[in-house]
Write a protein that holds these residues in place. Structure first.
Motif, PDB file in Angstrom:
ATOM      1  N   ALA A   1     -18.740  -1.071 -35.296  1.00 25.85           N
ATOM      2  CA  ALA A   1     -19.897  -1.576 -36.035  1.00 25.85           C
ATOM      3  C   ALA A   1     -19.661  -3.064 -36.283  1.00 25.85           C
ATOM      4  O   ALA A   1     -18.515  -3.526 -36.326  1.00 25.85           O
ATOM      5  N   TRP A   2     -20.728  -3.822 -36.434  1.00 23.74           N
ATOM      6  CA  TRP A   2     -20.582  -5.255 -36.656  1.00 23.74           C
ATOM      7  C   TRP A   2     -19.703  -5.561 -37.863  1.00 23.74           C
ATOM      8  O   TRP A   2     -18.917  -6.513 -37.845  1.00 23.74           O
ATOM      9  N   ALA A   3     -19.823  -4.758 -38.916  1.00 18.45           N
ATOM     10  CA  ALA A   3     -19.058  -5.008 -40.135  1.00 18.45           C
ATOM     11  C   ALA A   3     -17.549  -4.879 -39.927  1.00 18.45           C
ATOM     12  O   ALA A   3     -16.762  -5.419 -40.706  1.00 18.45           O
ATOM     13  N   GLU A   4     -17.126  -4.195 -38.868  1.00 15.46           N
ATOM     14  CA  GLU A   4     -15.694  -4.031 -38.594  1.00 15.46           C
ATOM     15  C   GLU A   4     -15.065  -5.271 -37.968  1.00 15.46           C
ATOM     16  O   GLU A   4     -13.848  -5.403 -37.958  1.00 15.46           O
ATOM     17  N   ILE A   5     -15.869  -6.164 -37.447  1.00 14.12           N
ATOM     18  CA  ILE A   5     -15.358  -7.337 -36.730  1.00 14.12           C
ATOM     19  C   ILE A   5     -15.297  -8.523 -37.682  1.00 14.12           C
ATOM     20  O   ILE A   5     -16.316  -9.018 -38.156  1.00 14.12           O
ATOM     21  N   LEU A   6     -14.078  -8.970 -37.985  1.00  8.80           N
ATOM     22  CA  LEU A   6     -13.904 -10.109 -38.881  1.00  8.80           C
ATOM     23  C   LEU A   6     -13.892 -11.432 -38.128  1.00  8.80           C
ATOM     24  O   LEU A   6     -14.459 -12.416 -38.597  1.00  8.80           O
ATOM     25  N   LYS A   7     -13.227 -11.467 -36.980  1.00 10.63           N
ATOM     26  CA  LYS A   7     -13.120 -12.704 -36.199  1.00 10.63           C
ATOM     27  C   LYS A   7     -13.146 -12.388 -34.715  1.00 10.63           C
ATOM     28  O   LYS A   7     -12.655 -11.355 -34.274  1.00 10.63           O
ATOM     29  N   VAL A   8     -13.696 -13.320 -33.954  1.00 12.47           N
ATOM     30  CA  VAL A   8     -13.669 -13.275 -32.498  1.00 12.47           C
ATOM     31  C   VAL A   8     -12.814 -14.465 -32.068  1.00 12.47           C
ATOM     32  O   VAL A   8     -13.172 -15.606 -32.328  1.00 12.47           O
TER      33      VAL A   8
ATOM     34  N   SER B   1     -11.466  -5.198 -39.470  1.00 11.82           N
ATOM     35  CA  SER B   1     -11.359  -5.012 -40.921  1.00 11.82           C
ATOM     36  C   SER B   1     -10.218  -4.084 -41.321  1.00 11.82           C
ATOM     37  O   SER B   1      -9.779  -4.107 -42.465  1.00 11.82           O
ATOM     38  N   ASP B   2      -9.699  -3.267 -40.398  1.00 11.04           N
ATOM     39  CA  ASP B   2      -8.580  -2.384 -40.734  1.00 11.04           C
ATOM     40  C   ASP B   2      -7.228  -3.082 -40.571  1.00 11.04           C
ATOM     41  O   ASP B   2      -6.185  -2.448 -40.683  1.00 11.04           O
ATOM     42  N   GLY B   3      -7.250  -4.397 -40.302  1.00  8.15           N
ATOM     43  CA  GLY B   3      -6.010  -5.165 -40.187  1.00  8.15           C
ATOM     44  C   GLY B   3      -5.442  -5.220 -38.774  1.00  8.15           C
ATOM     45  O   GLY B   3      -4.402  -5.835 -38.559  1.00  8.15           O
TER      46      GLY B   3
ATOM     47  N   GLY C   1     -22.636  -9.265 -38.907  1.00  8.37           N
ATOM     48  CA  GLY C   1     -21.618  -8.548 -39.688  1.00  8.37           C
ATOM     49  C   GLY C   1     -20.971  -9.438 -40.719  1.00  8.37           C
ATOM     50  O   GLY C   1     -21.581 -10.368 -41.221  1.00  8.37           O
ATOM     51  N   THR C   2     -19.714  -9.142 -40.988  1.00  6.74           N
ATOM     52  CA  THR C   2     -18.977  -9.909 -41.988  1.00  6.74           C
ATOM     53  C   THR C   2     -18.106 -10.942 -41.328  1.00  6.74           C
ATOM     54  O   THR C   2     -17.275 -11.560 -41.964  1.00  6.74           O
TER      55      THR C   2
END
Length: 150
Positions: free
Chosen positions: A89-96, A110-112, A144-145
């Motif tokens: 999901a988009w919210a799971e992706i913090l950085k590309v 997001s899970d590290g 997302g975030t």
């Protein structure tokens, strides 16, 4: 496209040149090895079959190597690597991330953890990979975030 503009969804990112080379080489190897097996008079039927089987195995490996892609849609992305597929999901992706020297894009989650996305790789098309990484980063930022990454 500017660095901050996101492409229209759905969009698929894949290393087109690399894929074309791998699939062409796989087909050529299969045809050549099979032709050699059929032209060699000294080979028995079992040996001919083993030649063709070996050619098919080699072509299969190149087909697997040509699989990677990243498919983005409104709900998130699907990362297809060589043997595994993962939906995010988009919210799971913090950085590309695509840093100088990286073999492909890495997604900080997001899970590290970090997930390699082999569908965007600078190998023989560096400018295209940079453009695709920026587009995916813009999508992650807008859906997302995600935050900007160097």
């Amino acid at each position: 496209m500017s660095q901050s503009s996101a492409p229209a969804l759905p969009v698929t990112f894949r290393p087109g040149r690399t894929r074309a080379i791998l699939l062409t080489m796989g087909t050529a190897m299969f045809v050549v090895i099979t032709a050699v097996a059929l032209m060699l008079d000294r080979l028995g039927p079992g040996e001919r079959v083993s030649f063709v089987f070996t050619a098919a195995m080699l072509a299969g490996v190149l087909v697997l190597l040509s699989r990677p892609k990243v498919v983005a849609d409104a709900e998130g992305i699907t990362v297809v690597n060589i043997t595994r597929t993962r939906r995010l999901a988009w919210a799971e992706i913090l950085k590309v991330n695509l840093r100088p020297g990286d073999p492909w894009v890495f997604l900080d989650l997001s899970d590290g953890t970090s997930l390699p996305a082999l569908g965007i790789q600078p190998g023989i098309a560096k400018e295209s990979a940079i453009r695709d990484a920026r587009a995916l980063r813009a999508l992650a930022d807008s859906h997302g975030t995600g935050g900007a990454a160097a």
